[in-house]
Design a protein around this motif. Sequence first.
Motif, PDB file in Angstrom:
ATOM      1  N   ARG A  88      -0.759  -0.199 -10.745  1.00  0.00           N
ATOM      2  CA  ARG A  88      -1.438   0.566  -9.572  1.00  0.00           C
ATOM      3  C   ARG A  88      -2.649   1.517 -10.208  1.00  0.00           C
ATOM      4  O   ARG A  88      -2.508   1.856 -11.263  1.00  0.00           O
ATOM      5  CB  ARG A  88      -0.636   1.384  -8.737  1.00  0.00           C
ATOM      6  CG  ARG A  88       0.307   0.670  -7.743  1.00  0.00           C
ATOM      7  CD  ARG A  88       1.213   1.704  -7.043  1.00  0.00           C
ATOM      8  NE  ARG A  88       2.171   0.918  -6.354  1.00  0.00           N
ATOM      9  CZ  ARG A  88       1.937   0.487  -5.118  1.00  0.00           C
ATOM     10  NH1 ARG A  88       0.806   0.713  -4.597  1.00  0.00           N
ATOM     11  NH2 ARG A  88       2.762  -0.213  -4.600  1.00  0.00           N
ATOM     12  N   GLU A 116      -8.018  -1.885  -2.107  1.00  0.00           N
ATOM     13  CA  GLU A 116      -6.775  -2.749  -1.145  1.00  0.00           C
ATOM     14  C   GLU A 116      -7.335  -3.778  -0.543  1.00  0.00           C
ATOM     15  O   GLU A 116      -8.635  -3.845  -0.109  1.00  0.00           O
ATOM     16  CB  GLU A 116      -6.206  -1.704  -0.240  1.00  0.00           C
ATOM     17  CG  GLU A 116      -5.364  -0.420  -0.886  1.00  0.00           C
ATOM     18  CD  GLU A 116      -4.437   0.388   0.248  1.00  0.00           C
ATOM     19  OE1 GLU A 116      -3.610   0.808  -0.111  1.00  0.00           O
ATOM     20  OE2 GLU A 116      -4.928   0.390   1.363  1.00  0.00           O
ATOM     21  N   SER A 119       0.667  -1.256  -0.138  1.00  0.00           N
ATOM     22  CA  SER A 119      -0.065   0.257   0.115  1.00  0.00           C
ATOM     23  C   SER A 119       0.855   1.251   0.015  1.00  0.00           C
ATOM     24  O   SER A 119       1.817   1.513   0.818  1.00  0.00           O
ATOM     25  CB  SER A 119      -1.014   0.009   1.316  1.00  0.00           C
ATOM     26  OG  SER A 119      -1.514   1.231   1.259  1.00  0.00           O
ATOM     27  N   TRP A 176      -2.286  -3.929   4.674  1.00  0.00           N
ATOM     28  CA  TRP A 176      -3.066  -3.520   3.308  1.00  0.00           C
ATOM     29  C   TRP A 176      -2.317  -3.548   2.290  1.00  0.00           C
ATOM     30  O   TRP A 176      -0.800  -3.124   2.206  1.00  0.00           O
ATOM     31  CB  TRP A 176      -3.713  -2.301   3.577  1.00  0.00           C
ATOM     32  CG  TRP A 176      -4.837  -2.116   4.554  1.00  0.00           C
ATOM     33  CD1 TRP A 176      -4.813  -1.567   5.736  1.00  0.00           C
ATOM     34  CD2 TRP A 176      -6.158  -2.595   4.304  1.00  0.00           C
ATOM     35  NE1 TRP A 176      -5.986  -1.585   6.328  1.00  0.00           N
ATOM     36  CE2 TRP A 176      -6.795  -2.393   5.536  1.00  0.00           C
ATOM     37  CE3 TRP A 176      -6.712  -3.439   3.457  1.00  0.00           C
ATOM     38  CZ2 TRP A 176      -8.033  -2.662   5.644  1.00  0.00           C
ATOM     39  CZ3 TRP A 176      -8.043  -3.511   3.395  1.00  0.00           C
ATOM     40  CH2 TRP A 176      -8.705  -3.531   4.832  1.00  0.00           C
ATOM     41  N   GLN A 177      -2.538  -4.423   1.085  1.00  0.00           N
ATOM     42  CA  GLN A 177      -1.929  -4.125  -0.027  1.00  0.00           C
ATOM     43  C   GLN A 177      -3.081  -3.695  -1.150  1.00  0.00           C
ATOM     44  O   GLN A 177      -3.962  -4.025  -1.327  1.00  0.00           O
ATOM     45  CB  GLN A 177      -1.546  -5.815  -0.369  1.00  0.00           C
ATOM     46  CG  GLN A 177      -0.857  -6.411   0.546  1.00  0.00           C
ATOM     47  CD  GLN A 177       0.824  -6.180   0.570  1.00  0.00           C
ATOM     48  OE1 GLN A 177       1.404  -5.972  -0.541  1.00  0.00           O
ATOM     49  NE2 GLN A 177       1.374  -6.228   1.807  1.00  0.00           N
ATOM     50  N   GLU A 178      -2.435  -3.120  -2.096  1.00  0.00           N
ATOM     51  CA  GLU A 178      -3.010  -2.649  -3.345  1.00  0.00           C
ATOM     52  C   GLU A 178      -3.168  -3.637  -4.319  1.00  0.00           C
ATOM     53  O   GLU A 178      -2.364  -4.340  -4.596  1.00  0.00           O
ATOM     54  CB  GLU A 178      -2.463  -1.208  -3.734  1.00  0.00           C
ATOM     55  CG  GLU A 178      -3.387  -0.625  -5.027  1.00  0.00           C
ATOM     56  CD  GLU A 178      -2.887   0.642  -5.368  1.00  0.00           C
ATOM     57  OE1 GLU A 178      -3.582   1.152  -6.609  1.00  0.00           O
ATOM     58  OE2 GLU A 178      -1.864   1.010  -5.105  1.00  0.00           O
TER      59      GLU A 178
END
Length: 161
Positions: free
Chosen positions: A97, A80, A35, A87-89
Amino acid sequence: MVLRKKRMVIITVVVIVLLLCGFYYQVNRFKLAPSLYEAAEAVQGVTVQAEADPANNRISYVLENHTAQAFDYDNLPALEYHDGQAWQEVLTKRGNRRFDGGRNLIGYSLAPAGEAGDSVRGDVDLASWPPLKDGTYRLVFLAAGQENAVVCSEPFVWRAA
């Protein structure tokens, strides 16, 4: 000689099919990146309520301004996924992204609380993302004109239809 040509044609077709399968897998696999918004400042007084709609492959949201000032934001949120620790995008099918690609911030505005236009309903169409895994997600909206400021939705659960 004819048998050799047939064998080459068959090998060529098999190689092409394997390459196409590999490309399909790459495009449609679930990809994450750390993130960019973990350290961002949360905008106070602006909320986002998000609801998963797996049957229609979208996320519906309501963005609401509870402050006395207008709030400017970009209406293209990042998505996310919480991996159990952070948290990961979720990257798009192209592996980008959400804000990659030289895109300029598009500013939208919410009126101050109590005025017409102090909230907006919207949908995030998930067509540009790979199929989502079951789990916990959030939407992240960038505040326009504010350095490193975001509005994050409350976490919501996605369960594939």
